[in-house]
Design a protein around this motif. Structure first.
Motif, PDB file in Angstrom:
ATOM      1  N   ILE A 153      81.104  27.084  39.643  1.00 28.39           N
ATOM      2  CA  ILE A 153      81.073  26.398  38.362  1.00 28.39           C
ATOM      3  C   ILE A 153      79.654  26.463  37.813  1.00 28.39           C
ATOM      4  N   TYR A 154      79.516  26.651  36.510  1.00 24.98           N
ATOM      5  CA  TYR A 154      78.207  26.545  35.864  1.00 24.98           C
ATOM      6  C   TYR A 154      78.368  25.778  34.560  1.00 24.98           C
ATOM      7  N   TRP A 155      77.251  25.396  33.961  1.00 24.48           N
ATOM      8  CA  TRP A 155      77.281  24.472  32.810  1.00 24.48           C
ATOM      9  C   TRP A 155      78.170  23.256  33.104  1.00 24.48           C
ATOM     10  N   ALA A 156      78.145  22.842  34.356  1.00 23.57           N
ATOM     11  CA  ALA A 156      78.834  21.653  34.860  1.00 23.57           C
ATOM     12  C   ALA A 156      80.349  21.764  34.907  1.00 23.57           C
ATOM     13  N   SER A 157      80.949  22.572  34.022  1.00 24.58           N
ATOM     14  CA  SER A 157      82.411  22.582  33.970  1.00 24.58           C
ATOM     15  C   SER A 157      83.029  23.949  33.684  1.00 24.58           C
ATOM     16  N   THR A 158      82.221  24.987  33.564  1.00 20.42           N
ATOM     17  CA  THR A 158      82.743  26.330  33.299  1.00 20.42           C
ATOM     18  C   THR A 158      83.009  27.052  34.605  1.00 20.42           C
ATOM     19  N   ARG A 159      84.250  27.410  34.819  1.00 15.72           N
ATOM     20  CA  ARG A 159      84.628  28.085  36.055  1.00 15.72           C
ATOM     21  C   ARG A 159      84.208  29.554  36.018  1.00 15.72           C
ATOM     22  N   GLU A 160      83.613  30.011  37.111  1.00 20.96           N
ATOM     23  CA  GLU A 160      83.233  31.422  37.224  1.00 20.96           C
ATOM     24  C   GLU A 160      84.499  32.271  37.269  1.00 20.96           C
ATOM     25  N   SER A 161      84.398  33.481  36.741  1.00 22.59           N
ATOM     26  CA  SER A 161      85.536  34.392  36.750  1.00 22.59           C
ATOM     27  C   SER A 161      86.057  34.604  38.167  1.00 22.59           C
ATOM     28  N   GLY A 162      87.370  34.508  38.321  1.00 20.88           N
ATOM     29  CA  GLY A 162      87.978  34.737  39.626  1.00 20.88           C
ATOM     30  C   GLY A 162      88.112  33.499  40.497  1.00 20.88           C
ATOM     31  N   VAL A 163      87.512  32.402  40.093  1.00 21.22           N
ATOM     32  CA  VAL A 163      87.619  31.159  40.867  1.00 21.22           C
ATOM     33  C   VAL A 163      88.949  30.482  40.545  1.00 21.22           C
ATOM     34  N   PRO A 164      89.705  30.104  41.551  1.00 22.84           N
ATOM     35  CA  PRO A 164      91.022  29.475  41.299  1.00 22.84           C
ATOM     36  C   PRO A 164      90.892  28.221  40.444  1.00 22.84           C
ATOM     37  N   ASP A 165      91.901  27.977  39.622  1.00 21.76           N
ATOM     38  CA  ASP A 165      91.815  26.847  38.692  1.00 21.76           C
ATOM     39  C   ASP A 165      92.009  25.502  39.386  1.00 21.76           C
ATOM     40  N   ARG A 166      92.219  25.499  40.698  1.00 19.42           N
ATOM     41  CA  ARG A 166      92.250  24.216  41.409  1.00 19.42           C
ATOM     42  C   ARG A 166      90.838  23.633  41.555  1.00 19.42           C
ATOM     43  N   PHE A 167      89.836  24.453  41.289  1.00 22.85           N
ATOM     44  CA  PHE A 167      88.449  23.971  41.289  1.00 22.85           C
ATOM     45  C   PHE A 167      88.066  23.571  39.859  1.00 22.85           C
ATOM     46  N   SER A 168      87.530  22.374  39.708  1.00 18.28           N
ATOM     47  CA  SER A 168      87.091  21.944  38.385  1.00 18.28           C
ATOM     48  C   SER A 168      85.829  21.097  38.509  1.00 18.28           C
ATOM     49  N   GLY A 169      84.993  21.185  37.478  1.00 19.87           N
ATOM     50  CA  GLY A 169      83.768  20.406  37.441  1.00 19.87           C
ATOM     51  C   GLY A 169      83.766  19.503  36.228  1.00 19.87           C
ATOM     52  N   SER A 170      83.161  18.347  36.395  1.00 19.77           N
ATOM     53  CA  SER A 170      83.079  17.393  35.287  1.00 19.77           C
ATOM     54  C   SER A 170      81.788  16.598  35.402  1.00 19.77           C
ATOM     55  N   GLY A 171      81.524  15.812  34.359  1.00 19.23           N
ATOM     56  CA  GLY A 171      80.353  14.950  34.352  1.00 19.23           C
ATOM     57  C   GLY A 171      79.340  15.377  33.316  1.00 19.23           C
ATOM     58  N   SER A 172      78.357  14.511  33.118  1.00 18.36           N
ATOM     59  CA  SER A 172      77.313  14.784  32.141  1.00 18.36           C
ATOM     60  C   SER A 172      76.101  13.909  32.415  1.00 18.36           C
ATOM     61  N   GLY A 173      74.937  14.404  32.012  1.00 11.61           N
ATOM     62  CA  GLY A 173      73.724  13.609  32.172  1.00 11.61           C
ATOM     63  C   GLY A 173      73.188  13.642  33.592  1.00 11.61           C
ATOM     64  N   THR A 174      73.540  12.628  34.371  1.00  5.92           N
ATOM     65  CA  THR A 174      73.058  12.538  35.748  1.00  5.92           C
ATOM     66  C   THR A 174      74.167  12.492  36.798  1.00  5.92           C
TER      67      THR A 174
END
Lengths: 113, 121
Positions: free
Chosen positions: A54-75
């Motif tokens: 994941i990069y930019w906190a919530s953008t999944r890298e190409s090829g990474v299964p969609d069961r992985f997710s990122g969230s949050g902001s700030g700290t």
């Protein structure tokens, strides 16, 4: 320097269940000019180099299964693994790239219960 | 296919020197910043140093500043890390990592397999 603190240090989750990993930065990694959080997540399996999830906190890298997710902001940020699979056993790291020196969290080890 | 192949690791005495190399292929090397990240045995990841696409800008962790020097040869698609005044705490696997940006270190989409550096008498 920005200190990255992950929790928990380890967790055991049943197959098919959800794993939640937290990452907290000592200062905000949200860049106001572009409204982007400078936060990445990596997965490292034994004997292998890290792999970008994941990069930019919530953008999944190409090829990474969609069961992985990122969230949050700030700290405060979270990596969620839904429907945990056996191949997800690994150590997970967060990393800030808001400023140098780039810094990683201490890692969270995910195991199967 | 992107490939990063580190070499140059080994056993060195405290106070000694070593130079790591990272041969890159499969992408336009001169368009991306590059980095070194290390991992002590059984420990987490530590960013060591980064360098811009042109090599004009370099960045270091405080733990290695003044002892390590990062450089690159874009004509040879190779990244280097010159390590001087080595200490026991520098013992680690050193990974070469490709950056997504060109100038300032950011995050890493490709990693090498790593080169083990052991500092011991």
């Amino acid at each position: 320097d920005i200190v990255m603190t992950q929790s928990p240090d380890s967790l055991a989750v049943s197959l098919g269940e959800r794993a939640t990993i937290n990452c907290k930065s000592s200062q905000s990694v949200l860049y106001s000019s572009n409204n982007k959080n400078y936060l990445a997540w990596y997965q490292q399996k034994p004997g292998q180099p890290p792999k970008l999830l994941i990069y930019w906190a919530s953008t999944r890298e190409s090829g990474v299964p969609d069961r992985f997710s990122g969230s949050g902001s700030g700290t405060d940020f979270t990596l969620t693994i839904n429907n945990l699979q056996a191949e997800d056993v690994a150590v997970y790291y967060c990393q800030q790239y808001y400023s140098t020196p780039l810094t990683f969290g201490g890692g969270t080890k995910v195991e199967i219960k | 296919e992107v490939q990063l192949l580190e070499s140059g690791g080994g056993l060195v005495q405290p106070g000694g020197s070593l130079r790591l190399s990272c041969a890159a292929s499969g992408f336009t090397f001169s368009s991306y910043a590059m980095n070194w990240v290390r991992q002590a045995p059984g420990k987490g990841l530590e960013w060591v140093s980064g360098i811009s696409d042109s090599g004009d800008s370099t960045y270091y962790a405080d733990s290695v500043k003044g002892r390590f020097t990062i450089s690159r040869d874009n004509s040879k698609n190779t990244l280097y890390l010159q390590m001087n005044s080595l200490r026991a705490e520098d013992t680690a696997v050193y990974y070469c990592a490709k950056d997504l940006m060109s100038v300032v270190p950011s995050y890493f989409d490709y990693w090498g397999q790593g080169s083990l550096v052991t500092v011991s008498s």
